[in-house]
Design a protein around this motif. Structure first.
Motif, PDB file in Angstrom:
ATOM      1  N   LYS A   7       0.834  -1.204   0.000  1.00 45.07           N
ATOM      2  CA  LYS A   7       0.000   0.000   0.000  1.00 45.07           C
ATOM      3  C   LYS A   7       0.870   1.256   0.000  1.00 45.07           C
ATOM      4  O   LYS A   7       1.866   1.333   0.718  1.00 45.07           O
ATOM      5  N   ALA A   8       0.459   2.217  -0.817  1.00 44.03           N
ATOM      6  CA  ALA A   8       1.143   3.510  -0.825  1.00 44.03           C
ATOM      7  C   ALA A   8       0.590   4.333   0.329  1.00 44.03           C
ATOM      8  O   ALA A   8      -0.573   4.719   0.322  1.00 44.03           O
ATOM      9  N   GLU A   9       1.424   4.588   1.327  1.00 41.96           N
ATOM     10  CA  GLU A   9       0.987   5.319   2.514  1.00 41.96           C
ATOM     11  C   GLU A   9       1.831   6.573   2.700  1.00 41.96           C
ATOM     12  O   GLU A   9       3.025   6.594   2.423  1.00 41.96           O
ATOM     13  N   ASP A  10       1.167   7.635   3.141  1.00 46.82           N
ATOM     14  CA  ASP A  10       1.838   8.914   3.388  1.00 46.82           C
ATOM     15  C   ASP A  10       2.572   9.412   2.142  1.00 46.82           C
ATOM     16  O   ASP A  10       3.676   9.974   2.227  1.00 46.82           O
ATOM     17  N   GLY A  11       1.970   9.162   0.984  1.00 44.27           N
ATOM     18  CA  GLY A  11       2.558   9.654  -0.259  1.00 44.27           C
ATOM     19  C   GLY A  11       3.716   8.839  -0.777  1.00 44.27           C
ATOM     20  O   GLY A  11       4.307   9.158  -1.808  1.00 44.27           O
ATOM     21  N   LYS A  12       4.092   7.780  -0.054  1.00 46.63           N
ATOM     22  CA  LYS A  12       5.212   6.947  -0.484  1.00 46.63           C
ATOM     23  C   LYS A  12       4.731   5.924  -1.509  1.00 46.63           C
ATOM     24  O   LYS A  12       3.852   5.120  -1.231  1.00 46.63           O
ATOM     25  N   LYS A  39      -0.241   5.175  -7.533  1.00 50.33           N
ATOM     26  CA  LYS A  39      -0.686   6.022  -8.646  1.00 50.33           C
ATOM     27  C   LYS A  39       0.242   5.955  -9.855  1.00 50.33           C
ATOM     28  O   LYS A  39      -0.209   5.925 -10.998  1.00 50.33           O
ATOM     29  N   LYS A  40       1.564   5.952  -9.610  1.00 42.98           N
ATOM     30  CA  LYS A  40       2.500   5.897 -10.740  1.00 42.98           C
ATOM     31  C   LYS A  40       2.360   4.587 -11.493  1.00 42.98           C
ATOM     32  O   LYS A  40       2.336   4.560 -12.730  1.00 42.98           O
ATOM     33  N   ILE A  41       2.288   3.493 -10.751  1.00 36.56           N
ATOM     34  CA  ILE A  41       2.132   2.184 -11.380  1.00 36.56           C
ATOM     35  C   ILE A  41       0.798   2.121 -12.116  1.00 36.56           C
ATOM     36  O   ILE A  41       0.716   1.597 -13.238  1.00 36.56           O
ATOM     37  N   TYR A  42      -0.249   2.658 -11.500  1.00 37.18           N
ATOM     38  CA  TYR A  42      -1.566   2.639 -12.140  1.00 37.18           C
ATOM     39  C   TYR A  42      -1.522   3.405 -13.464  1.00 37.18           C
ATOM     40  O   TYR A  42      -2.054   2.933 -14.481  1.00 37.18           O
ATOM     41  N   GLN A  43      -0.870   4.559 -13.477  1.00 34.46           N
ATOM     42  CA  GLN A  43      -0.784   5.342 -14.706  1.00 34.46           C
ATOM     43  C   GLN A  43       0.002   4.591 -15.779  1.00 34.46           C
ATOM     44  O   GLN A  43      -0.336   4.649 -16.970  1.00 34.46           O
ATOM     45  N   ILE A  44       1.048   3.880 -15.362  1.00 32.37           N
ATOM     46  CA  ILE A  44       1.810   3.057 -16.317  1.00 32.37           C
ATOM     47  C   ILE A  44       0.895   2.003 -16.946  1.00 32.37           C
ATOM     48  O   ILE A  44       0.951   1.742 -18.151  1.00 32.37           O
ATOM     49  N   MET A  45       0.029   1.404 -16.130  1.00 33.17           N
ATOM     50  CA  MET A  45      -0.872   0.377 -16.640  1.00 33.17           C
ATOM     51  C   MET A  45      -1.923   0.965 -17.580  1.00 33.17           C
ATOM     52  O   MET A  45      -2.291   0.345 -18.576  1.00 33.17           O
TER      53      MET A  45
END
Length: 399
Positions: A60-65, A105-111
């Motif tokens: 999980k991406a937490e605290d913007g990480k 989010k970055k991975i999602y955008q790549i997909m």
């Protein structure tokens, strides 16, 4: 030997998935020279591809990480080696679904970008009549090929042959008439309070869409006295909204005989500014083009037709029928049963529209809270909408 080869394949699959899960790019590059980016471990309790495993391992991406560089490089490497953007694991999740669930989010955008590239490539190959080995195998099965009898080559056929083939196709899809438009047009519809169903229990239209349809009418028809066309009457939600904007001409194209009967019962044929065209838009629009009809607004919302039909509609006919200052809208339900698919197909449509000469602006509309999983879907074959936001398109000619 066969068992030994099978054991070797399983071992290689496990090694590829493990390297993807560890985000070990160096090892993965070597392993992918021997195996596929789409392998699955058949011994795993939850089978998934290397791409699923790589994204799940991000956590999980937490605290913007968000995912680190090695994770992103792993995902990119798998995609470059043919990993399938919308492949499903046993949890019915695509890799993009996992990225969305984890907030990556970055991975999602790549997909999403990978999905757009794949769909555009597939569309171009289809337009050129090209296909891979899988396509050839599918065609062979459709042509009735077996191990003992090769597939017959496609040849020119007579009109009677076409009718016979169509009858066979319709017979095959009767279990779900939404698969084939002509089968749908021969099917029995059921109007019930707040919903229109086909005979396969697919929801053709539902009254939760009313707000969306009203907004479509508002964005397309900014003033009275315009010439407007709607394709696909259904429950009449958007046509009722169009009437509130006092159009000078209101064309309705509808192909289903039962909807024609409903139009008669509700007095649409008697409205002075309404012109009803009975038939498929593929047959009606060439006649309107020939007559020199010019429209200020066009809306499209058909059923049992795929994206290729929408693309043909705007690329071949809207460009001929719409006034230079006119607006074109369409019901954006492409892939609305899964967020990653909705985002991909929305972007693909925007790019195809631009190629056809249209600029697209989007307006986000929240769908009713709790729609997904609500009792509204009881008695239907499947929910056709499971996401939270409707992206409403308004298209105008590029200036």
């Amino acid at each position: 030997m066969a068992d030994q080869a099978s054991e070797e394949d399983v071992l290689l699959a496990k090694r590829i998935i493990s390297a993807a899960e560890r985000h070990d790019v160096s090892a993965l590059k070597i392993l992918l020279k021997e195996g596929s980016a789409n392998v699955q471990d058949p011994t795993a309790s939850v089978a998934s591809s290397p791409l699923h495993a790589a994204i799940e391992a991000c956590g999980k991406a937490e605290d913007g990480k968000e995912a680190n560089d090695d994770a992103i490089k792993t995902v990119d490497l798998l995609l470059q080696n043919g990993a399938i953007w919308n492949d499903l694991n046993k949890k019915d999740e695509t890799p993009g679904c996992i990225a969305l669930r984890l907030g990556q989010k970055k991975i999602y955008q790549i997909m999403v970008e990978a999905g757009v590239r794949a769909e555009l490539l597939f569309s171009k190959m289809e337009a050129l009549g090209l296909g891979g080995d899988d396509d050839e195998e599918d065609e062979a099965e459709e042509d009735g090929a077996t191990d003992d009898q090769p597939a017959v080559k496609k040849q020119k056929v007579t009109e009677d042959d076409v009718k016979a083939i169509q009858e066979v196709v319709e017979e095959k899809v009767l279990d779900d008439v939404s698969i084939d438009n002509r089968a749908y047009l021969k099917s029995e519809l059921r109007y019930r309070p707040g919903i229109l169903l086909d005979e396969s229990d697919n929801a053709v239209m539902m009254d939760w869409e009313t707000q969306i349809m009203q907004r479509h009418a508002e964005t397309l028809i900014p003033k009275s006295g315009l010439k407007v066309m709607n394709v696909g009457h259904g429950m009449g939600i958007v046509d009722t909204s169009i009437q509130t904007h006092d159009p000078a001409e209101h064309h309705i194209i509808e192909a289903h005989p039962q909807v024609h009967q409903r139009l008669r019962e509700q007095g649409w044929y008697d409205k002075p500014n309404v012109i009803i065209h009975e038939g498929r838009w593929q047959d009606m629009l060439p006649k309107l083009v020939e007559q020199g009809v010019v429209l200020d607004a066009i809306y499209y919302d058909t059923f049992a037709e795929d994206y290729s039909a929408l693309k043909e509609f705007f690329a071949e006919y809207v460009i001929q029928l719409l006034a230079p200052t006119g607006k074109f809208g369409w019901y954006n339900g492409l892939g609305a049963d899964r967020q990653i698919c909705y985002d991909v197909y929305t972007k693909v449509a925007e790019m195809d529209l631009y190629e056809a000469g249209f600029d697209t602006t989007w307006e986000d509309i929240d769908v009713p809270a709790g729609l997904h999983g609500s009792k509204q879907w009881e008695g239907t074959r499947r929910p056709y909408w499971t996401i939270d936001v409707y992206r409403l398109p308004v298209n105008t000619f590029v200036k």
